[in-house]
Design a protein around this motif. Structure first.
Motif, PDB file in Angstrom:
ATOM      1  N   ASP A 198      -4.526  -8.762  -2.254  1.00 30.57           N
ATOM      2  CA  ASP A 198      -4.514  -7.299  -2.171  1.00 30.57           C
ATOM      3  C   ASP A 198      -5.247  -6.814  -0.923  1.00 30.57           C
TER       4      ASP A 198
ATOM      5  N   ASN B 205       7.265  -4.378  -1.614  1.00 25.20           N
ATOM      6  CA  ASN B 205       7.083  -2.965  -1.973  1.00 25.20           C
ATOM      7  C   ASN B 205       6.492  -2.163  -0.827  1.00 25.20           C
ATOM      8  N   ARG B 206       5.640  -2.781  -0.041  1.00 31.79           N
ATOM      9  CA  ARG B 206       5.088  -2.067   1.115  1.00 31.79           C
ATOM     10  C   ARG B 206       6.144  -1.863   2.190  1.00 31.79           C
TER      11      ARG B 206
ATOM     12  N   ARG C 138       4.025  -7.844  -3.262  1.00 34.38           N
ATOM     13  CA  ARG C 138       2.997  -7.188  -2.455  1.00 34.38           C
ATOM     14  C   ARG C 138       3.488  -6.856  -1.041  1.00 34.38           C
TER      15      ARG C 138
ATOM     16  N   THR D 298       1.770  -6.956   5.983  1.00 33.47           N
ATOM     17  CA  THR D 298       3.015  -6.190   6.057  1.00 33.47           C
ATOM     18  C   THR D 298       3.239  -5.666   7.471  1.00 33.47           C
TER      19      THR D 298
ATOM     20  N   SER E 237      -2.824  -7.493   2.232  1.00 39.09           N
ATOM     21  CA  SER E 237      -1.384  -7.202   2.162  1.00 39.09           C
ATOM     22  C   SER E 237      -0.942  -6.127   3.145  1.00 39.09           C
ATOM     23  N   ASP E 238      -1.754  -5.083   3.342  1.00 38.80           N
ATOM     24  CA  ASP E 238      -1.367  -4.041   4.301  1.00 38.80           C
ATOM     25  C   ASP E 238      -1.260  -4.617   5.709  1.00 38.80           C
TER      26      ASP E 238
ATOM     27  N   GLN F 268       8.230   1.047   1.199  1.00 37.44           N
ATOM     28  CA  GLN F 268       7.573   2.325   1.482  1.00 37.44           C
ATOM     29  C   GLN F 268       7.809   2.775   2.917  1.00 37.44           C
ATOM     30  N   ARG F 269       8.131   1.823   3.777  1.00 32.63           N
ATOM     31  CA  ARG F 269       8.407   2.158   5.177  1.00 32.63           C
ATOM     32  C   ARG F 269       9.889   2.404   5.432  1.00 32.63           C
TER      33      ARG F 269
ATOM     34  N   ARG G 192       4.580   2.949  -6.899  1.00 34.87           N
ATOM     35  CA  ARG G 192       4.646   3.402  -5.504  1.00 34.87           C
ATOM     36  C   ARG G 192       5.822   4.348  -5.257  1.00 34.87           C
TER      37      ARG G 192
END
Length: 282
Positions: free
Chosen positions: A52, A86-87, A83, A59, A55-56, A90-91, A115
């Motif tokens: 977690d 899904n990110r 992880r 990504t 992960s940002d 979101q983009r 999300r």
């Protein structure tokens, strides 16, 4: 058939045998990779906080190295609990995630709902992908998600990825850089969370190229032991495998996009499928 070890059955994955024969002499010996043993609630419990936290950033690395754009159709191969997928969604990427662990897929779907994104999560076998040719523009295999099977079947994974990629598409594989890892190899690694422990005792087998790990999970007073192995690579070997699978060229870099060197902490291979596929010789 892959099902959770405990609790309600969420869904099942039926694995079919390999359907191609590869001209490689290597025969892999070692423990069969039991997905339901390795990838379960203990995996998420011990690895979850670390994953977690990164992960940002990971990504962002995927986005940059694959030159992604909103609207692209992307397959996350061995997507885990979503992880990265899904990110990316979101983009604005149209993401499909495939994994062999129903428990992970349920978590991925819950996270996607929280999300507010839509990802098509599929339970299946990466050796026999359930899509037609030229389905995706990009494919991701992140966090040492390649190398679970015997060599002939690992080649099958690459062949399947090449088949479902569109001309000009790219496959990204992120894994350990064996050249960097071997000099600092530790006989045991311990992950501690609260009063629980996950202990990995690993050896590297140079004749098979595999890391064999005996894992002991001590959690809530219960002890569980099992053994698994994963294929490891130096850059040149994995590049040769990707070219043999039909890819036109391969770039190998670190997470920053710098050229891969022996001291690079992780290895990222970006394989390019030719825009115009070559015809077989007459």
């Amino acid at each position: 058939m892959i099902v959770p070890k405990e609790g309600p059955v969420l869904e099942t994955c039926v694995f079919v045998g390999s359907r191609r024969t590869w001209p490689y002499a290597a025969v892999v010996t070692g423990p069969v990779f039991e997905f339901s043993e390795v990838f379960d609630e203990d995996y998420v419990y011990f690895y979850g906080p670390h994953l977690d936290a990164v992960s940002d950033a990971q990504t962002e690395t995927v986005w940059r190295l694959l030159e992604l754009e909103p609207g692209m159709e992307v397959l996350d191969l061995a997507c885990g609990h979503g992880r990265i997928a899904n990110r990316l969604a979101q983009r604005g990427v149209q993401v499909t995630g495939l994994d062999a662990t129903p428990l992970f897929l349920e978590q991925a779907r819950r996270d996607a709902a929280e999300r507010g994104v839509e990802v098509d999560y599929v339970c299946g076998d990466m050796r026999s992908l359930p899509w037609p040719e030229h389905r995706f523009e990009r494919i991701i295999s992140w966090f040492t998600s390649f190398g679970y099977f015997e060599d002939s079947e690992n080649h099958e994974v690459l062949s399947e990825a090449h088949r479902v990629l569109r001309p000009g598409g790219r496959l990204l594989i992120e894994n350990n850089n064996l050249a960097e890892l071997l000099p600092r190899w530790l006989p045991a690694v311990v992950v501690e969370r609260d009063a629980d422990f996950m202990i990995d005792r690993s050896t590297f087998e140079p004749t098979t190229g595999r890391a064999v790990t005996e894992r002991t999970c001590v959690r809530d007073g219960q002890v569980r032991r099992f053994t698994f192995s994963v294929r490891m690579f130096i850059g040149a070997e994995l590049k040769d495998w990707l070219l043999a699978a039909g890819f036109d060229s391969v770039d190998q870099v670190d997470h920053e996009g710098a050229a891969l060197v022996a001291g690079s902490g992780r290895m990222v291979s970006v394989a390019h499928k030719a825009v115009f596929e070559r015809l077989p010789p007459a």
